[in-house]
Design a protein around this motif. Structure first.
Motif, PDB file in Angstrom:
ATOM      1  N   ALA A  18     -16.025   6.228 -38.812  1.00 32.19           N
ATOM      2  CA  ALA A  18     -17.075   7.193 -39.159  1.00 32.19           C
ATOM      3  C   ALA A  18     -18.353   6.970 -38.357  1.00 32.19           C
ATOM      4  N   ASP A  19     -18.540   5.779 -37.771  1.00 33.89           N
ATOM      5  CA  ASP A  19     -19.751   5.489 -37.001  1.00 33.89           C
ATOM      6  C   ASP A  19     -19.736   6.127 -35.619  1.00 33.89           C
ATOM      7  N   LEU A  20     -18.566   6.394 -35.087  1.00 32.49           N
ATOM      8  CA  LEU A  20     -18.455   6.691 -33.659  1.00 32.49           C
ATOM      9  C   LEU A  20     -19.117   8.011 -33.271  1.00 32.49           C
ATOM     10  N   GLU A  21     -18.951   9.038 -34.086  1.00 33.72           N
ATOM     11  CA  GLU A  21     -19.570  10.319 -33.760  1.00 33.72           C
ATOM     12  C   GLU A  21     -21.089  10.219 -33.865  1.00 33.72           C
ATOM     13  N   GLN A  22     -21.567   9.471 -34.860  1.00 31.79           N
ATOM     14  CA  GLN A  22     -23.013   9.284 -34.978  1.00 31.79           C
ATOM     15  C   GLN A  22     -23.557   8.526 -33.774  1.00 31.79           C
ATOM     16  N   TYR A  23     -22.848   7.474 -33.372  1.00 34.78           N
ATOM     17  CA  TYR A  23     -23.282   6.719 -32.199  1.00 34.78           C
ATOM     18  C   TYR A  23     -23.322   7.619 -30.971  1.00 34.78           C
ATOM     19  N   ARG A  24     -22.290   8.419 -30.774  1.00 40.69           N
ATOM     20  CA  ARG A  24     -22.237   9.326 -29.626  1.00 40.69           C
ATOM     21  C   ARG A  24     -23.437  10.273 -29.624  1.00 40.69           C
ATOM     22  N   SER A  25     -23.794  10.784 -30.806  1.00 35.04           N
ATOM     23  CA  SER A  25     -24.898  11.742 -30.882  1.00 35.04           C
ATOM     24  C   SER A  25     -26.242  11.088 -30.559  1.00 35.04           C
ATOM     25  N   TRP A  26     -26.392   9.801 -30.903  1.00 33.58           N
ATOM     26  CA  TRP A  26     -27.646   9.120 -30.593  1.00 33.58           C
ATOM     27  C   TRP A  26     -27.761   8.751 -29.117  1.00 33.58           C
ATOM     28  N   MET A  27     -26.655   8.749 -28.412  1.00 33.38           N
ATOM     29  CA  MET A  27     -26.662   8.382 -26.989  1.00 33.38           C
ATOM     30  C   MET A  27     -26.809   9.620 -26.106  1.00 33.38           C
ATOM     31  N   THR A  28     -27.590  10.572 -26.559  1.00 33.76           N
ATOM     32  CA  THR A  28     -27.888  11.776 -25.795  1.00 33.76           C
ATOM     33  C   THR A  28     -29.374  11.788 -25.462  1.00 33.76           C
ATOM     34  N   PRO A  29     -29.775  12.542 -24.435  1.00 32.12           N
ATOM     35  CA  PRO A  29     -31.183  12.504 -23.994  1.00 32.12           C
ATOM     36  C   PRO A  29     -32.166  12.993 -25.054  1.00 32.12           C
ATOM     37  N   LYS A  30     -33.418  12.582 -24.847  1.00 34.41           N
ATOM     38  CA  LYS A  30     -34.577  13.034 -25.629  1.00 34.41           C
ATOM     39  C   LYS A  30     -34.534  12.580 -27.081  1.00 34.41           C
ATOM     40  N   GLN A  31     -34.050  11.360 -27.300  1.00 33.14           N
ATOM     41  CA  GLN A  31     -34.093  10.752 -28.623  1.00 33.14           C
ATOM     42  C   GLN A  31     -35.337   9.865 -28.711  1.00 33.14           C
ATOM     43  N   ARG A  32     -35.978   9.862 -29.873  1.00 33.35           N
ATOM     44  CA  ARG A  32     -37.221   9.095 -30.023  1.00 33.35           C
ATOM     45  C   ARG A  32     -36.997   7.596 -29.845  1.00 33.35           C
ATOM     46  N   TRP A  33     -35.838   7.084 -30.279  1.00 33.17           N
ATOM     47  CA  TRP A  33     -35.615   5.641 -30.170  1.00 33.17           C
ATOM     48  C   TRP A  33     -35.688   5.179 -28.730  1.00 33.17           C
ATOM     49  N   LYS A  34     -35.258   6.045 -27.802  1.00 35.28           N
ATOM     50  CA  LYS A  34     -35.223   5.660 -26.396  1.00 35.28           C
ATOM     51  C   LYS A  34     -36.616   5.572 -25.793  1.00 35.28           C
ATOM     52  N   GLU A  35     -37.598   6.226 -26.400  1.00 29.48           N
ATOM     53  CA  GLU A  35     -38.966   6.123 -25.925  1.00 29.48           C
ATOM     54  C   GLU A  35     -39.534   4.717 -26.123  1.00 29.48           C
ATOM     55  N   LEU A  36     -38.905   3.941 -27.011  1.00 30.81           N
ATOM     56  CA  LEU A  36     -39.355   2.577 -27.283  1.00 30.81           C
ATOM     57  C   LEU A  36     -38.392   1.526 -26.745  1.00 30.81           C
TER      58      LEU A  36
END
Length: 213
Positions: A18-36
């Motif tokens: 169940a984690d894999l689709e969520q992980y995939r979605s977070w590894m897309t551009p323009k996510q706030r976590w990546k700004e930090l």
């Protein structure tokens, strides 16, 4: 055998399907976590993310996790929902010198003390699982104030400052290196992080207690 390390509000555990689709979605551009989290480094290309997800799926389906985990999921203690990951790699395998990392992807879960729990439990696990190591490193940059506070509140000491070593949006920032020695960790958390969290909970009359983030 799967691993689950319980905290007060989060668990560290192995990947689940169940984690894999969520992980995939977070590894897309323009996510706030990546700004930090290392914004000066690009995200891996989509094909690399898919290869990583396929590898994780194989591990889950075959229950073939490495004996010493290199990554564990941070999950919500009540719902088991995927929140982020903790990780480590060798700065220098020859000299038994590891570096740790953490990311909580959803900003709704920031500034609640969850990183303190997760990275504390992870540090405990690594000192136990890697008996030859003398220290743990954590690398960040001066644009990530939350990570700096987290490192310091766990007891990691600022050991290196590389001035104007990182650029983001046209501004120079310092590269920072934090570290903690095995004996310093043992003195700070003599009964382990899980027991430390329980002790802090017992001292706090409010059951909504959150450790320092």
């Amino acid at each position: 055998m799967q691993i689950r390390i319980p905290g007060l509000h989060v668990d560290l555990r192995d990947w689940q399907l169940a984690d894999l689709e969520q992980y995939r979605s977070w590894m897309t551009p323009k996510q706030r976590w990546k700004e930090l989290d290392g914004p000066y480094y690009p995200l891996p290309p989509a094909e690399a993310v898919e290869a990583q997800v396929a590898h994780m799926r194989m591990q889950i389906e075959n229950n073939s996790y490495p004996t010493i985990r290199s990554v564990l999921v941070i999950s919500d203690r009540n719902t088991d929902n995927f929140l982020g990951i903790v990780s480590w790699n060798w700065e220098s395998e020859e000299t038994h010198w590891p570096t740790v990392g953490i990311v909580i992807f959803d900003p709704a879960y920031w500034n609640q003390g969850l990183g303190f729990e997760a990275l504390g439990l992870w540090s405990d696990y690594l000192f136990y699982a890697l008996p030859t190591i003398a220290r743990l490193d954590l690398r960040t940059w001066s644009g990530n104030k939350g990570m700096m506070r987290l490192a310091e509140k766990l007891g990691y000491q600022l050991e290196a400052r590389f001035r104007k070593a990182r650029t983001f949006n046209g501004t120079y920032y310092d590269g920072l290196g934090y570290g903690i020695l095995r004996e310093e960790w043992a003195a700070r958390y003599p009964r382990g992080m899980a027991n430390y969290l329980q002790e802090q909970l017992r001292k706090a009359p409010d059951t909504s207690y959150r450790p320092a983030s």
